[in-house]
Design an enzyme around this catalytic site. Sequence first.
Site, short mmCIF file in Angstrom:
data_model
loop_
_atom_site.label_atom_id
_atom_site.label_comp_id
_atom_site.label_asym_id
_atom_site.label_seq_id
_atom_site.Cartn_x
_atom_site.Cartn_y
_atom_site.Cartn_z
N ASP A 17 -5.77 -17.72 -55.00
CA ASP A 17 -5.90 -17.29 -56.39
C ASP A 17 -6.70 -18.34 -57.14
OD1 ASP A 17 -5.60 -15.99 -58.78
OD2 ASP A 17 -3.46 -16.39 -59.00
N GLU A 35 -8.89 -13.13 -56.56
CA GLU A 35 -7.78 -13.39 -55.64
C GLU A 35 -7.88 -12.48 -54.42
OE1 GLU A 35 -3.79 -12.26 -56.81
OE2 GLU A 35 -4.60 -11.04 -58.45
#
Length: 352
Positions: free
Chosen positions: A8, A104
């Site tokens: 992420d 992500e």
Amino acid sequence: MRKIIHVDMDCFFAAVEMRDDPRLRDIPLAIGGSKERRGVISTANYPARRYGVRSAMPTAMAFKLCPQLTLLPGRMAAYKEASQHIREIFARYTPLIEPLSLDEAYLDVSDSLACGGSATLIAQEIRQSIASELNLTASAGIAPIKFLAKIASELNKPNGQYVITPNQIQPFLQDLPLSKIPGVGAVTAKRLQALGLVTCGEIQKYPLAELLKHFGKFGRVLWERSHGIDEREISPDRLRKSVGVEKTLAEDIYDWESCEALIEELYLELETRLRKVKPDLHIARQGVKLKFHDFQQTTQEHTWPVLNKADLLQIAHAAWNERRAERGVRLVGLHVTLLDPQLERQLLLDWG
């Protein structure tokens, strides 16, 4: 067991802007639509977050919290270019990459020979490569199952990583708040709390039949996640067909004004999610879902290529007048259906 990494990027859109203009680095910064046009915040850097500015927040509210906020409209081409480079770094380690959005992704490195097969070292190398090649930071979570990898990626943000080994799954779950499980929002968390259920450890002692009675199919998801069960595979060809938001109400509503206010709130979140997942392609349909107190529901859709709040309100008002039949409404949802599977496939293959 599998080795799953969830990567992420840290405040990705804002990070790209700060990288390209160092003057922005230490001041509160957000990316989003203007307050004059009732825009919303897509992301904010950490100085802005200290004032309470967050994604999906109306821009006008962000300026109330942080009057000195610097707001930029965003440069999607720059974000897509960075995302493509990040995707290329992932591909050095595994072909099993499931992008969730521009910033992500899940990676399955179970069969990777890199770094002696260590998922921890692979995640570390990926983050180092992103830092050295793009001057951006990423956080990572490493676990044998998807949802725990995603939770783990949040635990050492920014610019860190967290590992949950197979032997650590049960100790980790014991005290894990149920609110951390994807799909458990504020209303569901309150319903669980009313049953005396706050942690995954408490769910482990609770009968599955009772969870199914109170939460339907989602009760099984709660039970499985709380026991460390998540059999979902990494899907490199994952096609996202829709984007939606919904809210289950603590009490049924009976007046249109309350429903309208809720749709205004949900629209901001839908707009933010759509911008993140599908920034520049048109949609096929947009629609509204109302679920009534007797658990029957109605879904109304309208074919239109651009997200439009006025259209959604009109659709919802028609459903309210024509389908409600004096029943209380317990859930309101908004969704869009994405344009075309081939275009959607290209979006994911091109990582934006």
